[in-house]
Design an enzyme around this catalytic site. Structure first.
Site, PDB file in Angstrom:
ATOM      1  N   THR A  40      44.338  32.909  45.491  1.00 36.27           N
ATOM      2  CA  THR A  40      42.996  32.755  44.456  1.00 36.27           C
ATOM      3  C   THR A  40      43.111  31.328  44.046  1.00 36.27           C
ATOM      4  OG1 THR A  40      44.973  33.628  42.978  1.00 36.27           O
ATOM      5  CG2 THR A  40      43.366  35.300  43.687  1.00 36.27           C
ATOM      6  N   HIS A  45      52.226  29.402  41.777  1.00 33.25           N
ATOM      7  CA  HIS A  45      52.529  28.842  40.594  1.00 33.25           C
ATOM      8  C   HIS A  45      53.898  29.689  40.242  1.00 33.25           C
ATOM      9  CE1 HIS A  45      51.064  33.027  39.439  1.00 33.25           C
ATOM     10  NE2 HIS A  45      49.972  32.845  39.924  1.00 33.25           N
ATOM     11  N   LYS A  82      44.052  42.079  34.474  1.00 35.30           N
ATOM     12  CA  LYS A  82      42.692  41.145  34.257  1.00 35.30           C
ATOM     13  C   LYS A  82      41.783  42.083  33.132  1.00 35.30           C
ATOM     14  CE  LYS A  82      43.902  37.599  36.467  1.00 35.30           C
ATOM     15  NZ  LYS A  82      44.373  36.520  36.041  1.00 35.30           N
ATOM     16  N   GLN A 171      44.746  47.525  49.826  1.00 37.02           N
ATOM     17  CA  GLN A 171      46.125  47.059  49.597  1.00 37.02           C
ATOM     18  C   GLN A 171      46.921  48.258  50.308  1.00 37.02           C
ATOM     19  OE1 GLN A 171      47.665  45.595  46.124  1.00 37.02           O
ATOM     20  NE2 GLN A 171      49.723  45.933  46.719  1.00 37.02           N
ATOM     21  N   ASP A 192      53.893  45.001  38.001  1.00 37.65           N
ATOM     22  CA  ASP A 192      52.542  45.241  37.855  1.00 37.65           C
ATOM     23  C   ASP A 192      51.618  45.985  38.941  1.00 37.65           C
ATOM     24  OD1 ASP A 192      52.423  42.845  39.142  1.00 37.65           O
ATOM     25  OD2 ASP A 192      51.005  41.744  37.773  1.00 37.65           O
ATOM     26  N   LYS A 227      54.180  36.746  29.463  1.00 39.30           N
ATOM     27  CA  LYS A 227      54.346  35.967  30.789  1.00 39.30           C
ATOM     28  C   LYS A 227      54.959  34.664  30.806  1.00 39.30           C
ATOM     29  CE  LYS A 227      51.967  38.941  34.172  1.00 39.30           C
ATOM     30  NZ  LYS A 227      50.791  38.871  35.190  1.00 39.30           N
ATOM     31  N   LYS A 230      53.150  29.332  31.679  1.00 36.51           N
ATOM     32  CA  LYS A 230      51.769  28.850  31.029  1.00 36.51           C
ATOM     33  C   LYS A 230      52.287  27.638  30.141  1.00 36.51           C
ATOM     34  CE  LYS A 230      48.366  31.091  32.821  1.00 36.51           C
ATOM     35  NZ  LYS A 230      47.113  30.752  33.474  1.00 36.51           N
TER      36      LYS A 230
END
Length: 407
Positions: A40, A45, A82, A171, A192, A227, A230
């Protein structure tokens, strides 16, 4: 200590489909397992980093990882976690991102012949016949059961597209293909991903009559469940061009006291016995633990040389405030100046220290900004091109964020 015992002791394991069998296989067999990475963005990250650590732990113990790049599934987009549908990417963008992932992963996993593989699920998903897929795979999925999955439940009120509804099937089909083609018997992923993983396990059982296994690992979160990874500038990337080694080091150096021990367990190879001995540390000792965390993670991601530079720069800044050689730097051009000067709020935005001029003004009013060790109290303050050109400026945000400005 076996690798299973180490993963448990470090707190990496969250859920398993069959703990007894998974423990037995990891301790007595060479297991082929896979973790999926949707392409994505053009860099991995911090959220991906924990998954890479798990792959590395297992490979060191003799198991065989498959890193599955989601060149097919990224065309759909995982709705998990999301609130809105993900941005649609082109095939060219996805393949470019996957290539970037592949280069970064090689720092953590040995992909030489027979030790591990990188595969792309677009190789089979993009060529599927839709009706055949529905008849062969879709027939094994209950819509009622799928709607109870957390990844879908949280989206139903806001709206869930039919496109995204297919993600779980795709998946799950990945696991079936990897079982058939590679002898892969275990899928791993963040906690998740539990719903997607158990459906893949179930699909292999229904189609092949064989037992395979799923295991999720702890998400990298703060004690409050937020999380990690960030900052005000956005995500903490593994690409040095997107997050500099110094900024990367500083992110981990500045974690909360309550989170440092957990981070050491999850994302470093510091022996677990040493980390457990740190659990009783307080005050200045915790600062030492943070320094160890920042150095070890930066060394893993960017190499020892960059970790040494970041450590030296951080120590100098905290002690004397003088060494700016490895500090994050913004180079201004003539276009950044109006009538030979630039306002402080514009400068904060330009350096990524504030998201907007309004946020910059609030930082200044709250006493959070210094330039060359002088507190800035006026949001209308400006700096001339001549002043900056002579020696540059060092902007300090709060107590721990430093940024250099030059021409």
């Amino acid at each position: 200590m076996t690798v299973f015992e180490e993963l448990k002791r470090r707190g990496l394991i969250a859920q398993m489909t069959n703990e007894e069998k998974i423990k037995e296989k990891l301790e007595s067999e060479k297991v082929t397992f896979y973790i999926g990475f949707d392409a994505t963005a053009d860099s991995l990250h911090v959220g991906h980093f924990l998954q890479l650590m798990v792959m590395s732990h297992l490979q060191r113990a003799g198991h065989r990882p498959i890193a599955l790049l989601g060149t097919g599934t990224t065309m759909v987009g995982d709705p998990t976690g999301k609130t809105d549908m993900r941005k649609m990417l082109t095939k060219e963008e996805i393949n470019h991102n996957a290539q970037c992932f592949q280069r970064q992963m090689s720092r953590f996993v040995d992909f030489s012949e027979g030790n591990a593989k990188i595969l792309r699920n677009g190789d089979w998903l993009l060529n599927l016949n839709y009706l055949d897929f529905l008849r062969d795979v879709g027939v094994h999925f209950s819509v009622n059961r799928m709607l109870t999955a957390e990844c879908f439940k949280t989206r139903l009120e806001r709206g869930l597209s039919f496109l995204e509804f297919n993600y779980m099937l795709m998946q799950s089909y990945d696991f079936l293909r990897l079982f058939e083609d590679e002898g892969c018997t275990m899928e791993l992923g963040g906690d998740d991903q539990w719903s997607n993983i158990i459906n893949g396990v179930d699909l292999v059982r229904r189609v092949k009559g064989e037992e395979v296994y799923g295991m999720t690992f702890t998400l990298l979160t703060t004690k409050e469940g937020k999380k990690m990874g960030k900052t005000e500038k956005g995500a903490v990337w593994l690409d040095a061009e997107k997050t500099s080694p110094y900024d990367f080091f500083q992110y981990w150096r500045n974690v909360d006291d309550a989170d440092v021990i957990n981070c050491l367990k999850l994302i470093t190879f510091v022996p677990i016995e040493e980390i457990e001995a740190m659990e009783h540390w307080e005050g200045s000792e915790l600062n030492k633990a943070k320094e160890i965390l920042a150095y070890e993670v930066t060394k893993l991601v960017h190499g020892k040389e960059e970790a040494d530079k970041a450590l030296a720069a951080a120590k100098a800044l905290f002690s004397a405030g003088s060494d700016d050689a490895n500090m994050p730097t913004t180079v201004l051009t003539d276009a950044d100046f109006a009538d030979g000067s630039i306002g402080i709020t514009e400068l904060l935005v330009k350096c990524g220290l504030a998201k907007s001029k309004g946020e910059g003004r609030r930082l200044i009013v709250q006493g959070g900004i210094s330039v060359d060790d002088e507190k800035v109290g006026d949001p209308m303050a400006a700096f001339t091109q001549t002043l900056i050109g002579e020696k540059g400026l060092i902007i300090k945000k709060g107590k721990k964020v430093f940024h250099k400005v030059t021409l």
